[in-house]
Design an enzyme around this catalytic site. Structure first.
Site, mmCIF file in Angstrom:
data_model
loop_
_atom_site.group_PDB
_atom_site.id
_atom_site.type_symbol
_atom_site.label_atom_id
_atom_site.label_comp_id
_atom_site.label_asym_id
_atom_site.label_seq_id
_atom_site.Cartn_x
_atom_site.Cartn_y
_atom_site.Cartn_z
ATOM 1 N N HIS A 93 0.887 -1.176 0.000
ATOM 2 C CA HIS A 93 0.000 0.000 0.000
ATOM 3 C C HIS A 93 0.912 1.210 0.000
ATOM 4 C CE1 HIS A 93 -3.110 2.858 1.165
ATOM 5 N NE2 HIS A 93 -4.000 1.926 0.894
ATOM 6 N N GLU A 141 -4.039 2.748 -6.962
ATOM 7 C CA GLU A 141 -4.422 3.934 -6.183
ATOM 8 C C GLU A 141 -3.320 4.990 -6.279
ATOM 9 O OE1 GLU A 141 -6.890 2.059 -2.539
ATOM 10 O OE2 GLU A 141 -4.819 2.496 -2.085
HETATM 11 O O1 G3P Z 1 -6.838 1.565 0.548
HETATM 12 C C1 G3P Z 1 -7.805 2.493 0.190
HETATM 13 C C2 G3P Z 1 -7.283 3.856 0.129
HETATM 14 O O2 G3P Z 1 -5.939 4.084 0.128
HETATM 15 C C3 G3P Z 1 -8.123 4.884 -0.502
HETATM 16 O O3 G3P Z 1 -8.328 5.798 0.506
HETATM 17 O O4 G3P Z 1 -9.519 7.515 1.720
HETATM 18 O O5 G3P Z 1 -8.937 7.867 -0.676
HETATM 19 O O6 G3P Z 1 -10.710 6.241 -0.076
HETATM 20 P P1 G3P Z 1 -9.433 6.912 0.350
#
Ligand code: G3P
EC number: 5.3.1.1
Length: 222
Positions: A93, A141
């Site tokens: 992550h 992400e």
């Molecule tokens: O693992 C999920 C994450 O990193 C996304 O976070 O708060 O942008 O939905 P968020």
């Protein structure tokens, strides 16, 4: 059940810690039952058993360490994660980066224990690299959008389509999720349009005044 997958990462948000984790998981379960969409949660290690034993929904670990049984201290041991009730695990992550070798070892460790694997990546190149290691899912992400409230599916659609193409080319058995800034039904709908099979998300739901209402909105356009 549709084939869409939503995984809610509770991170270390206070609202998703301890009894809070159970409450958020309960909201996920209710919305999953009403919508027919699979929703899982990824609580902290210490909350896996609490959540899995009280709420009937898929629970993921936020990570695991590729260590075996025996003389290892301070690790998240796969057998303990599985016995606590998890069905899968996040691996890597942007908030907990691993080396490629550790990602590979973590996937092998999880697979040997029959846990589902979701490897988080930060761009198209790392999505391609992760796909080569054969996890069940790659979740792309962009770190700059995490926690921003600006959805990746709108702000950076290219990283999603690029990851979907790269992953398909390298290992068609791997499915792609996307995450960062996702919170609304239109964000999830856009993510699916771009070729992902679902989303990995956190703050938009965990920190919402009413997580269940936020989840209902999230699934409203699927
Ligand atoms: O693992 C999920 C994450 O990193 C996304 O976070 O708060 O942008 O939905 P968020």
């Amino acid at each position: 059940m549709s084939s869409t997958l939503i995984v809610l990462n509770l991170k270390t948000y206070l609202e998703g810690t301890g009894e809070g984790a159970v409450k958020v998981a309960q909201a996920c379960k209710e919305v999953a039952d009403d919508s027919g969409i699979e929703i899982g949660v990824a609580p902290q290690f210490c909350d896996i058993y609490r959540v899995a034993s009280q709420v009937d929904l898929p629970v993921y670990s936020q990570s695991l360490d590729p260590v075996g049984a025996g003389s290892f201290t301070g690790h998240a041991f796969v057998q303990s994660i599985k016995d606590a009730g998890a069905v899968g695990t996040l691996i890597n992550h942007s908030e907990c980066r691993l080396t490629l070798a550790n990602i590979d070892a973590s996937i092998t460790t999880a697979k040997n224990a029959a846990l589902k694997t979701i490897v988080c990546t930060n761009n198209v190149a790392t999505s391609a690299a992760a796909a080569a290691l054969g996890p069940d899912y790659v979740a792309v992400e962009p770190p700059e959008l995490i926690g921003s409230g600006i959805p990746v599916s709108k702000a950076d659609p290219g990283v999603v389509t690029g990851s979907v193409d790269a992953v398909k080319r390298i290992n068609p058995a791997v499915q792609v999720l996307c995450g960062a800034g996702i919170s609304k039904g239109e964000d999830l709908a856009a993510a699916l349009e771009l070729g992902s099979v679902g989303v990995l998300l956190a703050s938009g739901i965990v920190k919402a005044a009413n997580p269940k209402a936020a989840l209902e909105d999230l699934v409203s356009k699927v």
